[in-house]
Structure formats: structure tokens, C-alpha cells
Design an enzyme around this catalytic site. Sequence first.
Site, PDB file in Angstrom:
ATOM      1  N   GLU A 124       2.421   5.007  -4.351  1.00  0.00           N
ATOM      2  CA  GLU A 124       2.262   5.723  -5.361  1.00  0.00           C
ATOM      3  C   GLU A 124       3.662   6.319  -5.844  1.00  0.00           C
ATOM      4  OE1 GLU A 124       0.024   5.352  -2.894  1.00  0.00           O
ATOM      5  OE2 GLU A 124      -1.306   4.146  -4.378  1.00  0.00           O
TER       6      GLU A 124
ATOM      7  N   ASP B 252       0.910  -1.048  -0.085  1.00  0.00           N
ATOM      8  CA  ASP B 252       0.073   0.163   0.092  1.00  0.00           C
ATOM      9  C   ASP B 252       0.771   1.148   0.004  1.00  0.00           C
ATOM     10  OD1 ASP B 252      -2.450   1.457   0.138  1.00  0.00           O
ATOM     11  OD2 ASP B 252      -2.389   1.447   2.423  1.00  0.00           O
TER      12      ASP B 252
ATOM     13  N   ASP C 270      -9.030   3.736  -1.818  1.00  0.00           N
ATOM     14  CA  ASP C 270     -10.017   4.319  -0.730  1.00  0.00           C
ATOM     15  C   ASP C 270     -11.446   4.673  -1.534  1.00  0.00           C
ATOM     16  OD1 ASP C 270      -7.991   3.480   0.754  1.00  0.00           O
ATOM     17  OD2 ASP C 270      -7.271   5.448   0.927  1.00  0.00           O
TER      18      ASP C 270
END
Length: 815
Positions: A425, A422, A493
Site C-alpha cells: 500500500e 503484499d 484480509d
Amino acid sequence: MTETPRAGRGAQSGAVLLAGILFSPPSTAAQADGYTFLGALVEFEETVRGVDLRCQPGARLEVSFVDPGTVRVTLDRPDREEVVLMAPLVDLEPGRVEVEIVEEPDRILLRSTDLDVALERSPCRVTFLDKEGAVLSRDEPGLGIGWDGDEVRNWKTIDEGERFFGLGEKGGNVDKRGREWELWTSDMYGYDSETDPLYQSIPFFIGLRDGRAYGIYLNNSYRSRFNLGAGNHRYYSFAAEGGALDYFFFAGPGIPRVVERYTELTGRMPLPPKWALGYQQSRWSYYPGDQVSDLARTFREKRIPADVIYLDIHYMDGYRVFTWDPERFPDPEGLLAELGAMGFKVVPIVDPGVKQEEGYVVADEGLAGDHFVKYPDGQVFVGSVWPGRSYFPDYTRAPARAWWGGHLERLMDQGIDGIWNDMNEPAVWGKAFPVEVESEAGSFKRIRNLYAFYMAMGSYEELVEARPHERPFILTRAGFAGIQRYAAVWTGDNTASWEHLELAIRMLIGLGLSGVPFVGADVGGFIGGPSPELFVRWIQVGALTPFYRNHTAIETPPQEPWAFGKEVEAIARQAIELRYRMLPYLYSLFRESSRTGAPILRPLFWHHQADTTAYRPEYEHQFHLGEYLLAAPVTRDGARRQDVYLPEGRWLDLATEEVYDGSRTVTVDAPLDRIPLFLRAGGILPLQEVVQFVGEETAGPLRLVLEVFPAVGGSFELYEDDGTSFAYRDGAYRTTLFSLTADENGFELVREVIHDGYAVPDRVVEVRFHAVESPPDEIAIDGRRLSEEFSYDVERRVLTVRVRSPGIWQTITVR
Ligand code: GLC
């Protein structure tokens, strides 16, 4: 005339640069003010698989066939020398392609068996044509290819009715036309359908012009923009803020063929461990350890099947990656063993940010090993995420990947089963991860979009190396083209709203069309809490999505299947049980996907490309799971009836046994406990008994149920293997082809073992023939008349035939 290898361009680049000086307009001011466009052809050279064009002003355009239906186009600018991207491409080993080169007065024609490329001379422009001469895609005559500063761009003509699909994980409609899309991996907590960019950057799209599909993959990892007819009526374009203009064109004409070619180039999903197809439970966060084991026990006590529990960030000691909180998880090994004994797999979150702290072993090792990304002046970059100030590993460096892999291996040794990547990015508080920061593979301008890709690649490869007989499971939020080779993807999300339920389906369709088949959204929604009804409809949709995980944010209400009262619990159990019954079918689709790149969850038009209704936005929440099964899940609040578009063919409503003619919209009942599912005539749907987790040994005889809608044609290839190892690559699997024939006297189901490398347990096969109008006169197995072991339900028109021990029968004939 030999092909210029991409790596060894040095000798030629001098000439290219010189030409650039000769032909480019002298004024740099003019250049700074706008684009320089590719001009007229100066000369060209034949290469092994195509041609190299020299075009004004001093640029080189390489056009070459990769295979008969795939062409690579690479621009060499006069003023820049760019390295082309390699990491997303799996195999550039050229196969054999016969390319015929025809010189015409105003163009040069390259022809293969599948595709023609016309290269206009003045100015240099590229047109792709099919073998009938129809234009598939064409450089915009007045604009074509250009550059402005670091930016490179290609403009193509846009057709009145042209549609666009793909670009990975995107909001909006399934058809991406009319917007400009950006690819820049971004942490977008609370995104909606308009938010762009999102977590994944996949610079691949499918165009559909006059019913013919083609694909374009822009092999460039810089921030890129795809204008698919936004703000103008003249063109669509793709542009990158730096790097080479290097793209691949894929011929169709079918959409499946385009995706097959694209995934030939960027790779396909390897088979995941079969347990990863099971139901998965997550929340931010389950802790302490006792709560986790209670959770596991509750699933088993309530007989709600489940395979995986996720540990979100609270399992760590102060969010330090590769640690356990000593109070919340005093005995991780013990806990993991206990969960394992209950049939649960455990997947912890692993974020890239490493807490900046002296004495914390991971930070110390990372610094000592030079594993972190740095500013150009050598200072190690520090940004803030969950642990506070943190370093970020440089996954583009092989030693850093090996070091990270060593820590993953230790986690595995403690008993975890997969990895959840997670914040990759990479996310930092304040969002703006500095672009001047450098990795071994270049600055973050170049590699931000690739960061998660490298992280997943390293994790996957290191896990395989550590455990060569175990298929790794990795889940990732961010990624780039080719991410399917290493990880499943979830859509980040999202929000517990009805809009998001439909948005999730569209996003999963888009990802599937972009070569990423193992995809899912947080079931129930991440932000906020769903109403009981939304939860029901979401857990039903989830049962049909390739990745099936219920996840919710911190401080949201409980979201376990039993959290909404008895009625919802019963319906949720039913949906999850359906998922487990469908495992033989789904696993076979996973296998197909791993071989062809086909999505598992497919838009209607995947199988009905010529049907214009199949593209209509009002049916975008419907999808195919494989060729013969169509799902029309309810995605609207309060709906108990549902309009369903059924494409061509005859369709069986699996809940009611009603048969509908296709090419029309029907309205069906959709009570709260029902997922409208339709089997097309010719469809064979293999199901199994409900188990509490994928690897559970059932006590009684195993049963394989085949739901069959007899018709003249139709077949299904059932795939089976051990579900965990790579032995299938050496032939340790079984494929069984079931096929249907029919005539006016009756029908026949033929079973044929195609590949017999894996022994399946002895089991009863129950074949349920649907829509059988009248009781049969005769049923025969392998020609022997059967008097018992079958039953006919007059009301439902279902004929059930039971066959023991599948090894011995080949045909069931019904007259
Ligand atoms: C991110 C993830 C989410 C996770 C949370 C805490 O928001 O997308 O799934 O629960 O971080 O780790």
C-alpha cells in the site's frame, strides 16, 4: 489551432498564470476559506479534437475527444501548474475523431458520432449528452468545478434514480450511491463492509441515469474522495487532495461499452498462464519444506485437483526479502523441483520492505544503487514491517525496477512460478507511511496510491524481459487504475464469516466493473476459522470466482479441503472438480476479458441493464459467468433452499434439468453439495474432463463436453492455446464458434473454426442437449444420418451425441 501537447505546456502557462492574477479575487484569505469556482467564459480556442476554454478566474479548461465516445476534460488552474498523470494510461495515441464544433449564444457544442458535449458559457460548465439529446451527466450549475488550496473538485448533478458502480475494491452494496468513498491504498486487516478506504484505489465509476450508462475516470493519484450523493440531495462530486483535475468521460449507453472504453484507456488483463485458473492453496505459512511437499502429496493422494501452493513470509530468513530460511528450507531448488514434478506451481510472497541491515545484500545493493525512497532532505526512509526496520524501494525509478526484477529473476531461476506482492500500500506498522517521503515521481502524497501499481508494473515487465516466452503471474493486494495489465488482485484480509462471503462477491463484482477481471477473495476467510458449512459454501463460490485461492492467517485452524471431515472433503473435491471441468469455458471468458475488458464474474445487470430487479441488493450474491451462465451460490448458514432471481429468458437448472421461465424469482433446492447454476436458453457450456492440475496429460482420449440448451439463437466462442506462452499474440491459438439455430422441426448446432492457429489434440466431443422434450426422430451429422453414438435419457430429457475427432464435423441436426 493545434492541440497543445500535454508535455509542452510551458510556453502557454505564463499566459494562464497572468490571467489568473487578473481574474482571481485578490484576497487570499477568501480563497483559504473556501472554494474558488470556475466562472464565465472569457474566450476559447478550437483544438484538433475539441476546444480550450479560458474561464474566469484565469483558468483554462481543455475539453477534447480521445475517441468518438471518450472525452478528456483537464483543468489548468490559474494558481498552480500541475503535471498530469501518465502511468495508468496505455494509449493516448489519438485515433481519428471527427469533432464538429457549433457555436451557440449560450454554449459551445462539440459533437462526435457517439457523444455531444455542451459547454455552457456563463459560467463554464460541462454537460454530456447522448445523440438523442438526453443528458448523461452534467456539471452542477451552481458549483461546477472548483479548487480550494491544493484540492480540486468537480460537482455534478445527481438524478433521483441515478445509480453508481465501480470504484474498484469497495465494501457496501454493489450500488455505491449514498456514501462518500475514499481512495487511499490502505492495509485494512479485518475490514468489514463499512471500512473505507481499502487496499485498491481505482478512481473509476459507472453512472446509470435513466437506464443509460456512462463512466468517469479521475486521472489523479492523490488521495481522492467520491461523494456519490452522501449527506446531500443536490450533487455527486469527485475531488482530489492535489494534482490536476483531469478526467475522462465514457459514453455507453450499455455498461459493457463503458467498461470497454475505460479499459481501452487503462489497459486490459493480458492472458495469464492457464495454471493460474486452477485451484490454489495457501496459508500463513506452510513450512518447513517437508510440510510443503506433504501438502502437495496429500492433494495428489486424495485426488483433489490443485495447481498452486503459496509460500507466505516464513520461507524467508528473518523476513528478509529474496532469501530462504536455511533451516526451514535448506534446499529450495530441490523442493521446488519436487513440487514441479508433482504438477505444482509455487508462488512466494514478496513484500517491498527491505530489512535495514548492514551486510544484507539486498539492503546494501539498494543503498548503493540509490533504490530506496527518501525524505526530502535526502535521508533514506525507514519504516517498520515484518523484517523490522526496513527500506522501501522506489519503484517509480526504472533502475530500481530493473534491480528488483533481477532478484525476481533469481527466484524464478530457483524454480518459483509466480510472485505474490503484499504489504504494498505500502503498509508500515503504525499505518502512517509519511507523505513527505519522496519518490522519483513525486512525494507520497502523489504516489502512495500508485506504489503497488509501479511495483507490479516493474515486476511484470522485468519478468517478461527475463523470460519472453512465459506469461508472468503476479498477485497483488494494492493497486491503482490499470493494475489489470500486470496482476491478479485478491481482496486482502477478510474474515471467516457468512457476511464476508457475500461481501466478497460484491467486492469482486465491483472490481470487475472497474476493469479488473482477475480477482478473488481468500476462500474460507483469512481471519478466524470457518465452520464446516461456511467452508463448503465458500469453496463452492470460489470455484466460480476468477481467482480461486484458499488462504488463512497464522494460528487459525487448518483450512485445507480435507480439514473438516470426510463429508466436507467430498463436497470440496466436487466443487474443485467442477472448476477444472469448467476450464475451457473459463479460459474462453478470460480471453474475452483480455480483448474487451469485460469482467469474468458479472453482476446480473451487466446482461440485463433494463431489468430493475437485477439491481436489487437481495440478489447481489448472484452473478453471471459469461452471458449464458448464472450462478446463485448459497451464502446463508443452514440454507437448503434458495430464492433465485432469473432474468429474462428460459433457464435450465443444471442440477435438476428443470426449466424455468425468467423475469421471476424461483425457489430451488440447494443441498449442501450443490451450487445452483442456470444455463440460459441458447447457452453452450464447454467442459472438459477432470484433471489433477491444469497441465496434466490425461491418459485416455480427451473429451470435450458441450452442455447445450437448444434455442433459436445463442453461440459461444471457445478459445484454446498453449496456455503458457505469448505465441497467441502471433496467432498461435484456435477459436471455434459454436452456434445454435432452431425451428419448429428441431434444432441445429453449428461448429465453425474461426481461427486455426493452434492444433488441439484429437478428442471426443460429447454434446449434451438439454430439455429435449421427446426422443428425436432423426439425428444427422453434416447431413449424414446417425444411427448410433447417441442416447436419449427419457427421465432427464437429455440427448447425448458423441462425435469423434472434432476436425471433421460442422453441424449436428436434431429433428
Ligand atoms: C498480510 C496479507 C496476508 C498474509 C500476511 C502475512 O496480512 O494480506 O495474506 O498472509 O500478510 O504475510
